[in-house]
Design a protein around this motif. Structure first.
Motif, short mmCIF file in Angstrom:
data_model
loop_
_atom_site.label_atom_id
_atom_site.label_comp_id
_atom_site.label_asym_id
_atom_site.label_seq_id
_atom_site.Cartn_x
_atom_site.Cartn_y
_atom_site.Cartn_z
N PHE A 1 13.42 42.79 -2.75
CA PHE A 1 12.08 43.37 -2.70
C PHE A 1 11.06 42.57 -3.49
CE2 PHE A 1 14.61 47.47 -2.18
CZ PHE A 1 14.42 47.51 -0.82
N VAL B 1 15.34 31.67 0.92
CA VAL B 1 14.10 32.45 1.06
C VAL B 1 13.21 32.29 -0.17
CG1 VAL B 1 13.19 34.72 1.67
CG2 VAL B 1 15.49 34.09 2.38
N SER C 1 16.81 40.74 6.38
CA SER C 1 16.54 42.12 6.77
C SER C 1 17.04 42.33 8.19
CB SER C 1 15.05 42.41 6.67
OG SER C 1 14.33 41.51 7.45
N TYR C 2 17.40 43.56 8.49
CA TYR C 2 18.06 43.83 9.77
C TYR C 2 17.56 45.08 10.46
CZ TYR C 2 20.58 46.50 6.29
OH TYR C 2 20.87 47.32 5.24
N VAL C 3 16.86 45.95 9.74
CA VAL C 3 16.25 47.10 10.41
C VAL C 3 14.78 47.19 10.07
CG1 VAL C 3 18.25 48.59 10.74
CG2 VAL C 3 16.98 48.67 8.59
N HIS D 1 6.76 37.45 6.20
CA HIS D 1 5.91 38.31 7.04
C HIS D 1 4.60 38.68 6.35
CE1 HIS D 1 7.38 41.70 4.68
NE2 HIS D 1 6.47 42.45 5.27
N GLY E 1 2.89 36.85 4.11
CA GLY E 1 2.01 35.69 4.17
C GLY E 1 1.34 35.59 5.54
N VAL F 1 5.42 23.86 -1.17
CA VAL F 1 4.36 23.70 -2.16
C VAL F 1 5.04 23.47 -3.50
CG1 VAL F 1 2.49 24.89 -3.38
CG2 VAL F 1 2.73 25.14 -0.88
N LYS G 1 24.86 39.64 1.73
CA LYS G 1 24.81 39.93 3.16
C LYS G 1 25.89 39.14 3.85
CE LYS G 1 22.39 41.44 6.83
NZ LYS G 1 21.55 40.68 7.74
N GLY H 1 10.33 45.26 1.49
CA GLY H 1 10.64 45.80 2.81
C GLY H 1 9.71 45.15 3.80
N ALA I 1 12.53 37.86 6.88
CA ALA I 1 12.53 38.50 8.20
C ALA I 1 12.65 37.41 9.26
CB ALA I 1 11.26 39.33 8.40
N LEU J 1 1.67 27.36 4.68
CA LEU J 1 2.57 26.29 4.27
C LEU J 1 3.93 26.89 3.94
CD1 LEU J 1 -0.03 24.64 1.86
CD2 LEU J 1 0.49 23.97 4.23
C1 LIG Z 1 19.48 40.39 2.57
C2 LIG Z 1 18.23 41.17 2.75
C3 LIG Z 1 18.24 42.31 3.54
C4 LIG Z 1 17.08 43.07 3.69
N1 LIG Z 1 17.09 44.13 4.54
C5 LIG Z 1 15.92 44.77 4.84
C6 LIG Z 1 15.84 45.69 5.91
O1 LIG Z 1 16.81 45.92 6.62
N2 LIG Z 1 14.65 46.31 6.17
C7 LIG Z 1 13.53 46.02 5.44
O2 LIG Z 1 12.48 46.59 5.71
N3 LIG Z 1 13.59 45.12 4.42
C8 LIG Z 1 14.75 44.47 4.13
N4 LIG Z 1 14.78 43.50 3.15
C9 LIG Z 1 13.58 43.28 2.36
C10 LIG Z 1 12.54 42.49 3.11
O3 LIG Z 1 13.16 41.61 3.98
C11 LIG Z 1 11.67 41.72 2.14
O4 LIG Z 1 11.18 42.58 1.15
C12 LIG Z 1 10.48 41.10 2.87
O5 LIG Z 1 10.92 40.42 4.03
C13 LIG Z 1 9.74 40.17 1.97
O6 LIG Z 1 8.65 39.62 2.67
P1 LIG Z 1 7.54 38.77 1.98
O7 LIG Z 1 6.69 38.23 3.04
O8 LIG Z 1 6.90 39.57 0.93
O9 LIG Z 1 8.30 37.62 1.23
P2 LIG Z 1 9.38 36.59 1.75
O10 LIG Z 1 10.00 37.01 3.00
O11 LIG Z 1 10.23 36.35 0.57
O12 LIG Z 1 8.53 35.33 2.08
C14 LIG Z 1 8.24 34.33 1.16
C15 LIG Z 1 8.18 33.03 1.92
O13 LIG Z 1 7.72 32.02 1.03
C16 LIG Z 1 8.44 30.86 1.25
N5 LIG Z 1 8.33 30.06 0.04
C17 LIG Z 1 8.79 30.36 -1.20
N6 LIG Z 1 8.43 29.42 -2.05
C18 LIG Z 1 7.71 28.52 -1.37
C19 LIG Z 1 7.07 27.31 -1.73
N7 LIG Z 1 7.10 26.85 -2.96
N8 LIG Z 1 6.42 26.65 -0.77
C20 LIG Z 1 6.37 27.09 0.50
N9 LIG Z 1 6.98 28.20 0.88
C21 LIG Z 1 7.64 28.91 -0.05
C22 LIG Z 1 9.83 31.34 1.56
O14 LIG Z 1 10.58 30.37 2.23
C23 LIG Z 1 9.52 32.55 2.42
O15 LIG Z 1 9.41 32.19 3.77
C24 LIG Z 1 15.91 42.70 3.02
C25 LIG Z 1 15.89 41.54 2.25
C26 LIG Z 1 17.03 40.79 2.11
C27 LIG Z 1 16.98 39.54 1.30
#
Ligand SMILES: Cc1cc2nc3c(=O)[nH]c(=O)nc-3n(C[C@H](O)[C@H](O)[C@H](O)COP(=O)(O)OP(=O)(O)OC[C@H]3O[C@@H](n4cnc5c(N)ncnc54)[C@H](O)[C@@H]3O)c2cc1C
Lengths: 539, 410
Positions: free
Chosen positions: A468, A460, A57-59, A13, A15, A266, A330, A508, A42, A32
């Protein structure tokens, strides 16, 4: 070879948020994503026919309303629906519920202790005060105390001023709050075990710390934050699962002309002469851009995708020691009917909120002891929700999706890699816990997805499965997140930025790192950000 | 375990009424429900309470002309007993509790360590070692924590005790005809107990209206029979049941303040600058510096000495007849000086009155040339007015019958 103005590594989310703002400001942007779908942590996925899972994530509590509005996410299909209270089941067959209605909530607490019932208001006031202080910092780039640029000085002054509005007494409170354990903090307000367990649990989720570890009071804040938002529906389920957030972002991005490439891992971020020139994909394709923004976590980005010799040694050292410890798993479950919990009165609203089974802080701390020994908790604590009680889009009528967030679950099992047998044994601790409060539970299960840190990291890309993208401990917040001197989304490589949860203000599904990163990038390009409204006031 | 006593867990499981009834019903609910013609309810501290029952304006005139019955059961009540009860309350509250005789009531307030008001309320001395504290907000943790080192027992009894206010010129006639012999001897702030059914009712000559009036307390189970007793006797004295709207008008005329309406309580305030010292909300007269140490004493006296008090509460009389509710107060029509917290056109005084919180030196040094800016919504348009305001003493309405003993009958 394609050339873009900016490439976003990873379609989580954050990105996507960065991508949207940059694209709307006139850049040509491509996202990418290594997986065949966007969303990162998410997502909503249909792993068994007729059931949609919020896999990670679920909420949705923290997602910033400013972003939803700027990027027109409601128009692109995002709806966040408020949910009700919840319950902790106690071992004596009763439960402690929480209600949205203030007075029902008080009367529920009064069943356990009249004192605690009346103490809740004080507690809520004190936590809200802390939230009110922190919330405005979310949507601001953290000041860099190492720099003497006027903007950093004025941001530092802003911080100082925010502090300055505090009386010495409040300042002392804030420092205490940021460094205390949630257990000690709650002891100052409450006397009843189950009440403390209920309030602590939602606090330390996602953290490799126990309720008795210093610093956990702040983590509570990170989860509580959504509630001070003031806008209706701030805490809730994304209709259609958490993937609805990232789907809406993807649509908004594409509507603005952005390009999303899935199955595009990547493998390398190119850096020549201290500046980036683009990336190389796993299939060998090279994609060019002067700007690369990584939403992957800081370890993955700098230890796996960038050549180490392109980076200052001190920076690499810091990144290596950035704490990203997996602590949770999870279990996603498809059910052919609504489970029964005989402890709850018929039709209880608790079924529409979050449910727990851990009725004392001591049990939580013992669960953490297992983690320290490198094992999953034999008596884990669960944050369990059934979004289909409010969201008709995730399963057909009468069928239900249940999400169980499970703590603790180590990144390695006693130092070795996870096996499938370990994973199944871990799942069994969860199912047997639920089944002991819900007769016939096992028979209702249609399908189950079990995710240990191994699965979370593999899918992920979250290092060690840390949800986090790095612990939310005070040493890793504000201008120390992720690395002192690099807290403003820039990296040692010119043109390479960070926008994931490893950056301020952290993890989050909040979107703030993504938005703040876009603001910094546009500042470097000397462009005024288009369609980036000011952060809402906290008045 | 004895079959008669229930375990804590069983009691806990039995106490689930809030699921069925998220809004509590007061012990008088059945009577109020039957009398409610307009179904105009509001939430008073978790209770379903009438805002009005038939016509707010006519209800007000019942207070000022006949007898009005108002259900005060939702008021938060604590019972404080024990050998150190007096000493404890003296440490807790601003006034000298040693001077509060048995069977007497006084109005008081209590503060946190910084001298910021936690609440105001009435303290009933029911016996040498027995008190009841009535207030708007909940304070059990504060009361219990403050009891450290004192031999006292503190019990929250809000739900167990039913309370009624009977107010107005014929209120004593109602009591007399209901058979409460001896109420004519009660002076303001006196308490006495009277037989009722197989128990007793506690009657005090107190109230929130500035009129002749009484407050009656009985155990919950005796609530309806008490109501009926008063109601039957009241028929010849034009008794009416009233809602909060009418009471609020009477209390503004009397100049009484309401916690979290006219000031923000210290435990409720999220914003550091919203808390108030007694001297900032017109309660300086409660502070007794000569009595033994009490909570907030040093902070209050320091603020007085160093002249660091920031606010002041005043009564205002405003030109015209448009109520200035929540209007801004200005000095010389341009410097913002404060805010009106409560305002009505007083039907009894025939004056446009208000209670306002001003930022010193406005209200202390600068008392002239004050104005209020009134926004009156009339048919979807704000009529904006700048009206002259004059600081006047409270109460705005002072009635001789409030204090006359023996009380009048009409
Ligand atoms: C099990 C679980 C439950 C959670 N529950 C909640 C919740 O209920 N509420 C809440 O607010 N937060 C929750 N979180 C936390 C929250 O989901 C994350 O902190 C947040 O979604 C992270 O978002 P982000 O965009 O920073 O990174 P990420 O979502 O980690 O996105 C990184 C993206 O990069 C991609 N990627 C990685 N390496 C590469 C590469 N080399 N090339 C191309 N793509 C790549 C991955 O596939 C991913 O799509 C939870 C997390 C988890 C794991």
């Amino acid at each position: 070879m394609q050339k873009y103005d900016a490439l976003i590594v990873g379609g989580g989310h954050n990105g996507l948020v960065t991508a949207c703002y940059l694209q709307r400001s006139g850049l040509k942007v491509a996202v990418l994503e290594k997986n065949g779908w966007v969303g990162g942590a998410a997502t909503s996925r249909e792993l068994t026919p007729g059931f949609l899972y919020s896999n990670c994530s679920y909420v949705c509590s923290l997602f910033r309303p400013e972003i939803m509005r700027d990027l027109e996410l409601p128009k692109h299909g995002l709806q966040v629906i408020a949910y009700e209270g919840g319950a902790v089941f106690t071992r004596d067959g009763d439960y402690l519920a929480s209600y949205r209605d203030h007075d029902s909530h008080r009367r529920e607490f009064a069943r356990y202790s009249k004192r605690d019932a009346e103490a809740y208001e004080r507690y809520a006031r004190d936590v809200t005060r802390q939230c009110r202080f922190i919330q405005p910092l979310l949507m601001r780039t953290a000041p860099d105390p190492f720099s003497f640029r006027p903007r950093d000085i004025s941001e530092l002054l802003y911080l100082a001023k925010k502090f300055g509005e505090f009386s010495p007494h409040e300042m002392a409170e804030t420092l205490r709050f940021w460094t205390m354990s949630i257990s000690d903090y709650l002891d100052e307000y409450f006397e009843t075990d189950v009440i403390k367990a209920y309030l602590a649990l939602s606090g330390i989720i996602g953290t490799a710390l126990g309720p008795m570890s210093p610093g956990t009071a702040y983590v509570l804040l990170h989860h509580y934050m959504g509630e001070v938002d003031g806008s209706v529906g701030a805490w809730g389920y994304a209709r259609g699962g958490m993937g609805a957030v990232t789907q809406a972002l993807a649509r908004s991005f594409e509507a603005a002309g952005g390009v999303i490439r899935t199955d595009a891992e990547v493998s390398k971020i190119l850096a020549r002469g201290g500046r980036t020139t683009g990336v190389v994909l796993a299939n060998g394709d090279e994609v060019r851009a002067d700007l690369v923004v990584s939403s992957a976590d800081v370890k993955r980005t700098f230890l796996k995708l960038v050549d180490e010799d392109a980076l200052p040694g001190d920076f690499v050292h810091r990144v290596k020691h950035f704490k990203m410890r997996g602590s949770s798993g999870k279990v996603n479950i498809a059910l052919d009917s609504l489970p029964e919990f005989p402890a709850l009165p018929e039709g209880s609203s608790c079924m529409r909120g979050d449910m727990h089974f851990t009725d004392s802080i001591e049990r939580m701390e013992r669960a953490y002891d297992d983690w320290k020994d490198g094992r999953w908790s034999t008596d884990p604590f669960l944050d369990m929700v059934i979004p289909t009680t409010l969201d008709p889009t995730m399963a057909s009528p009468g069928k239900h999706f249940m999400s169980c967030f499970v703590q603790y679950c180590p990144p390695k099992v006693e130092g070795r890699d996870w096996t499938d047998a370990d994973r199944d044994a871990f799942a069994e601790t969860v199912i047997s816990q639920i089944a002991s409060y819900s007769p016939g539970f096992r028979e209702r299960i249609v399908h189950m997805e079990v995710r240990t840190p191994r699965e979370i990291e593999n899918e992920v890309g979250l290092t060690e499965g840390n949800i986090f993208q790095g612990e939310l401990t005070f040493d890793q917040l504000l201008f120390n997140r992720p690395v002192p001197g690099y807290a403003q989304y820039r990296s040692p490589i010119h043109g390479l930025y960070m926008c994931g949860s490893s950056t301020h203000p952290g993890g989050g599904v909040m979107g703030a790192p993504g938005r703040n990163a876009a603001a910094e990038i546009l500042r470097d390009l000397k462009r005024t950000p288009e369609q980036m409204s000011k952060a809402h006031d906290v008045i | 375990m004895n079959a008669m006593t229930k375990s804590a867990a069983e009691l806990r499981r039995a106490a689930r009424d809030h699921i069925r009834l998220p809004r509590l019903e007061t012990p008088f609910h059945d009577r109020l429900m039957a009398l409610s013609e307009v179904n105009d309810w509001y939430n008073w501290a978790g209770y379903k309470a009438p805002h009005s029952l038939f016509d707010g304006e006519l209800e007000y005139f019942a207070i000022r002309s006949t007898a009005a019955l108002f259900d005060i059961s939702p008021m938060v009540k604590y019972r404080i007993t024990g050998a150190d009860a007096e000493r404890y309350l003296n440490r807790l509250t601003l006034r000298d509790v040693r001077k509060l005789g048995v069977n007497r009531v006084h109005y008081t307030a209590w503060c946190d360590d910084h001298g910021h008001v936690l609440d105001d309320g009435t303290l009933f001395r029911l016996g040498e070692q027995e008190f009841r504290l009535c207030c708007q907000e909940r304070h059990l943790p504060w009361l219990l924590d403050s009891a450290f080192g004192f031999s006292v027992d503190i019990r929250e009894e809000t739900e167990e005790i039913a309370g009624l206010a009977l107010q107005g010129p014929t209120s004593h006639a109602v009591l007399r005809d209901a058979g409460f012999v001896g109420t004519e001897k009660l002076k303001p702030f006196d308490i006495a107990t009277f037989p009722h059914e197989d128990g007793t009712v506690t009657i005090s000559r107190t109230g929130f209206t500035g009129d002749l009036g009484y407050e009656l307390f009985v155990p919950r189970a005796k609530a309806l029979s008490l109501w009926d007793r008063l109601w039957n006797a009241g028929q010849e004295h034009a008794i009416r049941a009233i809602g909060f709207g009418a009471l609020d008008q009477a209390r503004i005329e009397t100049g009484f303040i309401v916690a979290n309406a006219d000031f923000v309580t210290a435990e409720g305030a999220l914003r550091a600058d919203r808390v108030r010292m007694p001297d900032e909300i017109g309660l300086e007269w409660l502070v007794d510096p000569d009595k033994p140490n009490f909570n907030g004493r040093r902070a209050i006296l320091d603020a007085r000495r160093n002249q660091t008090l920031k606010h002041i509460l005043v009564g205002l009389e405003i030109e015209g007849n448009i109520p200035a509710e929540h209007a801004l107060v200005y000095h010389r029509q341009k410097h913002e000086a404060g805010l009106v917290t409560a305002a009505i056109w007083s039907p009894t005084a025939k004056r446009n009155i208000a209670i306002a919180s001003l930022e010193r030196p406005y209200g202390s040094k600068f008392t002239d040339d004050l104005w209020v800016e009134i926004y009156a919504m009339r048919e979807l348009k704000y009529q904006k007015m700048m009206k002259r305001a004059k600081i006047v003493p409270r109460p705005f309405v002072k009635l001789a019958r409030r204090t006359a003993t023996p009380p009048g009958l009409k």
